[in-house]
Design a protein around this motif. Structure first.
Motif, PDB file in Angstrom:
ATOM      1  N   ILE A  53       1.023  -1.232  -0.057  1.00 32.65           N
ATOM      2  CA  ILE A  53      -0.114   0.045  -0.031  1.00 32.65           C
ATOM      3  C   ILE A  53       0.921   1.249  -0.101  1.00 32.65           C
ATOM      4  CG2 ILE A  53      -1.638   1.331   1.371  1.00 32.65           C
ATOM      5  CD1 ILE A  53      -2.880  -1.544   2.464  1.00 32.65           C
ATOM      6  N   THR A  54       1.850   1.392   0.962  1.00 32.58           N
ATOM      7  CA  THR A  54       2.600   2.759   1.109  1.00 32.58           C
ATOM      8  C   THR A  54       3.626   2.685  -0.011  1.00 32.58           C
ATOM      9  OG1 THR A  54       4.321   1.462   2.326  1.00 32.58           O
ATOM     10  CG2 THR A  54       2.575   2.442   3.669  1.00 32.58           C
ATOM     11  N   ASN A  55       3.780   1.727  -0.895  1.00 31.70           N
ATOM     12  CA  ASN A  55       4.818   1.880  -1.891  1.00 31.70           C
ATOM     13  C   ASN A  55       4.418   1.933  -3.254  1.00 31.70           C
ATOM     14  OD1 ASN A  55       7.497   1.830  -0.641  1.00 31.70           O
ATOM     15  ND2 ASN A  55       6.938  -0.243  -0.054  1.00 31.70           N
ATOM     16  N   GLN A  56       2.717   2.248  -3.196  1.00 33.74           N
ATOM     17  CA  GLN A  56       2.225   2.486  -4.479  1.00 33.74           C
ATOM     18  C   GLN A  56       2.354   4.093  -5.065  1.00 33.74           C
ATOM     19  OE1 GLN A  56       0.634   0.254  -6.563  1.00 33.74           O
ATOM     20  NE2 GLN A  56       0.849  -1.521  -5.312  1.00 33.74           N
ATOM     21  N   GLY A  57       2.735   4.773  -3.966  1.00 41.22           N
ATOM     22  CA  GLY A  57       2.577   6.345  -4.151  1.00 41.22           C
ATOM     23  C   GLY A  57       1.340   6.948  -3.963  1.00 41.22           C
ATOM     24  N   GLN A  59      -2.339   7.962  -4.654  1.00 41.88           N
ATOM     25  CA  GLN A  59      -3.108   7.681  -5.976  1.00 41.88           C
ATOM     26  C   GLN A  59      -4.329   8.144  -5.598  1.00 41.88           C
ATOM     27  OE1 GLN A  59      -1.983   6.500  -8.830  1.00 41.88           O
ATOM     28  NE2 GLN A  59      -0.215   5.195  -8.277  1.00 41.88           N
ATOM     29  N   SER A  60      -5.466   8.410  -6.864  1.00 43.05           N
ATOM     30  CA  SER A  60      -6.593   8.699  -6.787  1.00 43.05           C
ATOM     31  C   SER A  60      -7.599   7.816  -6.254  1.00 43.05           C
ATOM     32  CB  SER A  60      -7.184   8.946  -8.309  1.00 43.05           C
ATOM     33  OG  SER A  60      -7.340   7.748  -9.076  1.00 43.05           O
ATOM     34  N   ARG A  61      -8.833   8.061  -5.947  1.00 40.09           N
ATOM     35  CA  ARG A  61      -9.950   7.238  -5.349  1.00 40.09           C
ATOM     36  C   ARG A  61     -10.096   6.356  -6.312  1.00 40.09           C
ATOM     37  NH1 ARG A  61     -14.114   6.753  -1.984  1.00 40.09           N
ATOM     38  NH2 ARG A  61     -13.362   8.622  -0.693  1.00 40.09           N
ATOM     39  N   ALA A  62     -10.264   6.680  -7.881  1.00 43.96           N
ATOM     40  CA  ALA A  62     -10.667   5.531  -8.713  1.00 43.96           C
ATOM     41  C   ALA A  62      -9.576   4.563  -8.883  1.00 43.96           C
ATOM     42  CB  ALA A  62     -10.637   6.437 -10.261  1.00 43.96           C
ATOM     43  N   PHE A  63      -8.250   5.066  -8.782  1.00 42.91           N
ATOM     44  CA  PHE A  63      -7.168   3.914  -8.675  1.00 42.91           C
ATOM     45  C   PHE A  63      -7.223   2.966  -7.238  1.00 42.91           C
ATOM     46  CE2 PHE A  63      -3.032   2.493  -6.882  1.00 42.91           C
ATOM     47  CZ  PHE A  63      -2.481   2.244  -7.965  1.00 42.91           C
ATOM     48  N   TRP A  64      -7.577   3.482  -6.451  1.00 50.44           N
ATOM     49  CA  TRP A  64      -7.805   2.672  -5.199  1.00 50.44           C
ATOM     50  C   TRP A  64      -8.963   1.733  -5.324  1.00 50.44           C
ATOM     51  CZ3 TRP A  64      -3.621   1.373  -2.771  1.00 50.44           C
ATOM     52  CH2 TRP A  64      -2.640   2.342  -2.506  1.00 50.44           C
ATOM     53  N   LYS A  65      -9.973   2.218  -5.921  1.00 51.38           N
ATOM     54  CA  LYS A  65     -11.219   1.630  -6.072  1.00 51.38           C
ATOM     55  C   LYS A  65     -10.697   0.256  -7.097  1.00 51.38           C
ATOM     56  CE  LYS A  65     -16.106   1.211  -7.152  1.00 51.38           C
ATOM     57  NZ  LYS A  65     -16.072   0.118  -7.696  1.00 51.38           N
TER      58      LYS A  65
ATOM     59  N   VAL B  18       7.179   5.777   0.566  1.00 50.19           N
ATOM     60  CA  VAL B  18       7.119   6.686  -0.484  1.00 50.19           C
ATOM     61  C   VAL B  18       6.408   7.983   0.172  1.00 50.19           C
ATOM     62  CG1 VAL B  18       6.423   7.249  -2.747  1.00 50.19           C
ATOM     63  CG2 VAL B  18       7.055   5.164  -2.125  1.00 50.19           C
ATOM     64  N   GLY B  19       7.265   8.963   0.572  1.00 56.12           N
ATOM     65  CA  GLY B  19       6.732  10.260   0.805  1.00 56.12           C
ATOM     66  C   GLY B  19       6.001  11.135  -0.237  1.00 56.12           C
ATOM     67  N   SER B  20       4.861  11.548  -0.013  1.00 56.86           N
ATOM     68  CA  SER B  20       4.178  12.586  -1.270  1.00 56.86           C
ATOM     69  C   SER B  20       5.125  13.340  -1.466  1.00 56.86           C
ATOM     70  CB  SER B  20       3.016  13.003  -0.755  1.00 56.86           C
ATOM     71  OG  SER B  20       2.914  13.633   0.551  1.00 56.86           O
ATOM     72  N   PRO B 138       1.859  10.726 -14.651  1.00 60.16           N
ATOM     73  CA  PRO B 138       1.231  10.305 -13.326  1.00 60.16           C
ATOM     74  C   PRO B 138       1.684   8.900 -13.003  1.00 60.16           C
ATOM     75  CG  PRO B 138      -0.627  11.067 -15.020  1.00 60.16           C
ATOM     76  CD  PRO B 138       0.702  10.789 -15.629  1.00 60.16           C
ATOM     77  N   ILE B 139       1.794   8.732 -11.705  1.00 60.89           N
ATOM     78  CA  ILE B 139       2.535   7.498 -11.056  1.00 60.89           C
ATOM     79  C   ILE B 139       1.385   6.313 -11.403  1.00 60.89           C
ATOM     80  CG2 ILE B 139       2.943   6.360  -8.862  1.00 60.89           C
ATOM     81  CD1 ILE B 139       2.786   8.960  -7.589  1.00 60.89           C
ATOM     82  N   THR B 140       2.100   5.475 -12.003  1.00 65.68           N
ATOM     83  CA  THR B 140       1.329   4.109 -12.343  1.00 65.68           C
ATOM     84  C   THR B 140       1.108   3.217 -11.097  1.00 65.68           C
ATOM     85  OG1 THR B 140       3.009   2.567 -13.092  1.00 65.68           O
ATOM     86  CG2 THR B 140       2.228   4.171 -14.491  1.00 65.68           C
TER      87      THR B 140
END
Lengths: 99, 401
Positions: A53-57, A59-65, B18-20, B138-140
């Motif tokens: 989770i923490t290493n995805q950077g 992300q948008s709500r749509a991404f997480w959904k 990963v920090g923002s 954007p980040i993939t």
């Protein structure tokens, strides 16, 4: 220390240290506390660490959904609909990018 | 699996986070994130590495490993997909099963693998398709690797074609599925199975039990793994236990959904308009990475600096590596190693110069293969939703003082 498992006359290779079970270390991740954490804890950690989770950077709500949907559809994670919603809210709030 | 107490908010313990702040809002490709901290925790048979996850284990090699054309086993990157990995394999009992559309299905022990077939060696680069993913903006989705999800080793084992030949392929056989011993937490989760078309197999594909003269490290797939020189490592199945020959392609998550790029000429798309059809990532594009110096290093004015790194491709062969010290206006050839390690291996390069200005110097390295394919500038690398196949020109910025 390397332990020899079996001696093979034709091989000079060293043997991996697997005469007994290896121990993979446990890492304790800094994870955000908040509403939905219990659901994340109960549903996500069966298969992967918080590192995923923490290493995805952020992300948008749509991404997480889409990620949570993928876990249910493709990986067959038995996540209840109500939990899925709470998890997406938690992820967007704490690991979101504002979109 | 012990029940762990997740409610302790313990220290980070060197896990990569990963920090923002690490991510801007620009929408162009940039240099992959570099200089991530090395974890204080070491995994079995590994030195401490950049660590993204403990379960499944995800470990990245630091930049300095790219000064060597053979990556040490204890610094070789690790990427598993499923959480339940056997912690012990009894090599007296371990077998690989070869079955499906074959005349004589059989099981083979490690001892038979080492004794009954011709033993072959190949030096080959293993690189994750998502290596350098953190370059994309954007980040993939996916783990935001720097450039350390790759390594090069001398693999020893047996040709897959010899194993299949012993079983005897039936007329209708067309696909080969590979599965390892790693398992999901849930029974219904798809296995990490890879399928290859028979036409993709050549004599270079081996079932390997040795890496750089030692057993495979446990985390790199002990006791045996598939080695597919020139291909991205998602197909290099670890703890290989089963080889099944079929006549039809089976729909599999890891083949049909993951590890795919847009099926168009540039293999690219935009976040707003994803391309409809995709294809699996297969062979690697031309790439080079600088091992020394590292970003942010300070070098004494007037000293002799030797830049070192590695270049590779899918097996076409590296023709040149060029270095630029003026943001790509002029390029000078680096000295390549003799190339005797073969066309699938890292080609080491070095370039020495005397810095004659104070301040920042940007060192760029560009590899060109024997067909003339060259690495693009990072800003010209186009986006794809999985963040795969980044091969932008590596840039290292140092300070001369």
């Amino acid at each position: 220390m390397k332990k020899l498992l079996l001696l093979l006359a034709f091989s000079t290779a060293m043997f991996a240290q697997v005469s007994k079970a290896v121990e993979v270390p446990y890492i304790s991740y800094e994870i955000k506390m908040g509403k939905g954490f219990d659901e994340v804890n109960a549903n996500c950690l069966m298969c992967h660490s918080f590192g995923y989770i923490t290493n995805q950077g952020p992300q948008s709500r749509a991404f997480w959904k889409a990620k949570v949907d993928k876990m249910i559809t493709h990986f067959k994670a038995p996540i209840a609909k109500s939990d899925a919603k709470i998890i997406v809210n938690y992820l967007s709030k704490h690991y979101g990018n504002g979109k | 699996m012990k029940r762990r107490d997740f409610f302790k908010t313990a220290a980070v313990m060197g896990a990569a986070t990963v920090g923002s702040s690490a991510f801007g809002s620009e929408t162009t490709t940039r240099q992959p994130i570099d200089n991530r901290p090395i974890s204080k925790i070491n995994f079995p048979e590994k030195r401490p590495m950049i660590t993204y996850s403990d379960r499944p284990p995800l470990l990245e090699a630091p930049r300095e490993t790219f000064t060597q054309t053979i990556t040490p086993n204890d610094q070789f990157f690790v990427r598993w997909h499923l959480p339940e990995i056997p912690t012990y394999n009894d090599t007296d009992k371990f077998t690989i099963s070869i079955n499906g559309l074959v005349k004589t299905p059989y099981q083979i022990t490690l001892k038979q693998l080492k004794e009954d077939f011709e033993q072959v060696e190949v030096t080959a680069v293993m690189q994750c398709g998502g290596n350098s993913r953190s370059a994309f903006q954007p980040i993939t989705g996916g783990i935001q690797w720097g450039s350390g999800a790759m390594g090069c080793a001398k693999w020893k084992g047996v040709r897959l074609s010899d194993l299949l030949h012993r079983a005897g392929l039936q007329k209708e056989s067309e696909w080969i599925g590979f599965n390892g011993l790693d398992n999901a937490a849930y029974y219904k989760t798809p296995n990490f199975v890879r399928e290859l078309h028979l036409s993709e197999l050549d004599d270079h594909v081996i079932v390997a039990y040795e890496m750089n003269g030692e057993d495979l490290p446990y985390l790199n797939g002990y006791p045996v793994r598939l080695v597919l020189p020139g291909y991205y490592s998602d197909s290099w199945v670890k703890m290989l236990s089963n080889i099944t020959v079929t006549d039809k392609y089976k729909n599999l998550f890891f083949m049909d959904v993951a590890y795919r790029v847009p099926d168009n000429e540039t293999e690219s798309e935009t976040p707003e308009h994803k391309y409809k059809t995709t294809k699996p990532i297969t062979t690697m594009n031309v790439k080079s990475v600088i091992g020394f110096p590292a970003n942010g290093e300070t070098v004494a004015y007037g000293s002799q600096l030797v830049v070192r790194g590695v270049a590779f491709d899918s097996g076409i062969g590296i023709k040149d590596v060029f270095i630029s010290l003026d943001d790509g206006k002029t390029w000078e050839a680096a000295i390549l190693d003799d190339g005797k390690a073969g066309r699938y291996a890292y080609r080491g390069f070095r370039y020495s110069f005397k810095p004659e200005t104070y301040g920042e110097v940007r060192i760029m390295a560009k590899a060109v293969d024997k067909l003339g394919n060259e690495q693009p500038l990072t800003k010209d690398v186009k986006w794809n939703h999985g963040g795969y196949k980044f091969n932008g020109i590596d840039v290292v910025t140092i300070k001369i003082a």
